[in-house]
Motif scaffolding. Structure first.
Motif, PDB file in Angstrom:
ATOM      1  N   ILE A   3       0.864  -1.177   0.000  1.00 55.08           N
ATOM      2  CA  ILE A   3       0.000   0.000   0.000  1.00 55.08           C
ATOM      3  C   ILE A   3       0.896   1.221   0.000  1.00 55.08           C
ATOM      4  O   ILE A   3       1.756   1.368   0.879  1.00 55.08           O
ATOM      5  CB  ILE A   3      -0.922   0.003   1.232  1.00 55.08           C
ATOM      6  N   LEU A  23      -5.550   0.646   7.132  1.00 58.36           N
ATOM      7  CA  LEU A  23      -5.007  -0.307   6.161  1.00 58.36           C
ATOM      8  C   LEU A  23      -3.752  -1.010   6.659  1.00 58.36           C
ATOM      9  O   LEU A  23      -3.466  -2.132   6.243  1.00 58.36           O
ATOM     10  CB  LEU A  23      -4.737   0.406   4.837  1.00 58.36           C
ATOM     11  N   ALA A 158     -11.283   3.568   3.825  1.00 61.83           N
ATOM     12  CA  ALA A 158     -10.309   2.524   4.108  1.00 61.83           C
ATOM     13  C   ALA A 158     -10.970   1.281   4.697  1.00 61.83           C
ATOM     14  O   ALA A 158     -10.585   0.146   4.373  1.00 61.83           O
ATOM     15  CB  ALA A 158      -9.235   3.054   5.050  1.00 61.83           C
ATOM     16  N   ALA A 162     -10.962  -2.259   3.007  1.00 66.03           N
ATOM     17  CA  ALA A 162     -10.448  -3.426   3.738  1.00 66.03           C
ATOM     18  C   ALA A 162     -11.363  -4.635   3.552  1.00 66.03           C
ATOM     19  O   ALA A 162     -10.897  -5.771   3.431  1.00 66.03           O
ATOM     20  CB  ALA A 162     -10.286  -3.101   5.220  1.00 66.03           C
TER      21      ALA A 162
END
Length: 212
Positions: A3, A23, A158, A162
């Motif tokens: 990421i 994350l 996020a 996820a």
């Protein structure tokens, strides 16, 4: 799973740190901050810096790209838009928070797509060919693009991401780990909920912050 979060002068800290805190807890995630050059990058307040561990030209691919917004999104480093366009070709998901959408627009990633951004940047977003939606998070699955509205909505984005990257139980577990259970003292967190005096005062605060 790599990421990558690109930083640039005068980014908004929570745009980057909110998604980062979510994350980084995704199993198997490796988060890397990058910038034009490795080293500290000052946020829009000038009081906080985040260290970029690598330069843009040292990173040529990632699984998830998270582009924060901030006043600096309107005058980014020249190398940023071409780099975003190149990295987008490699990602599973390319995402933005707040006016980070303007950077995706400058990279021609949002042309013809539904997208969201901070409510104060709608005209700039649409100038890049995107269709603004007043939603907190907008997924464009066919194009692997997710945009989030202003600042705090990056946490929502996020968490939703996820779940796509893993599963809902894991995403809910991450939400519990960070104890994200918003109960704000005021219900004025979106333009449609705010009175005109509140909107006017918000614009004053934005102008003052942009001139710091």
């Amino acid at each position: 799973m790599r990421i990558v979060i690109p930083l640039y002068p005068h980014f908004t800290a929570l745009d980057a740190v909110g998604p980062y805190e979510v994350l980084r807890l995704v199993p198997g995630a490796e988060v890397l901050f990058v910038a034009a050059e490795a080293g500290p990058v000052r946020a829009d307040s000038g009081a906080l810096a985040i260290t970029a561990d690598a330069a843009l030209d040292e990173v040529d691919a990632c699984d998830v790209l998270v582009v924060p917004g901030g006043p600096g999104s309107r005058r980014p480093p020249a190398a940023l838009a071409p780099w975003l366009a190149k990295i987008h070709e490699t990602t599973r998901w390319t995402t933005s928070v707040c006016t980070g959408a303007l950077l995706l627009g400058a990279a021609k990633i949002l042309d013809g797509l539904d997208a969201t951004t901070h409510w104060g940047a709608v005209e700039q977003l649409e100038a890049f060919g995107a269709r603004y939606l007043p939603d907190r998070v907008v997924f464009q699955d066919a194009h692997r693009v997710v945009t989030a509205a202003g600042v705090s909505s990056g946490i929502d984005m996020a968490l939703a991401l996820a779940a796509r990257l893993t599963d809902q139980v894991t995403a809910e577990a991450v939400q519990l780990v960070v104890e994200y259970d918003p109960q704000p003292p005021f219900d004025r967190g979106a333009p449609a909920k705010a009175s005109q005096p509140v909107r006017d005062r918000a614009l004053e605060i934005l102008r003052d912050a942009s001139n710091e």
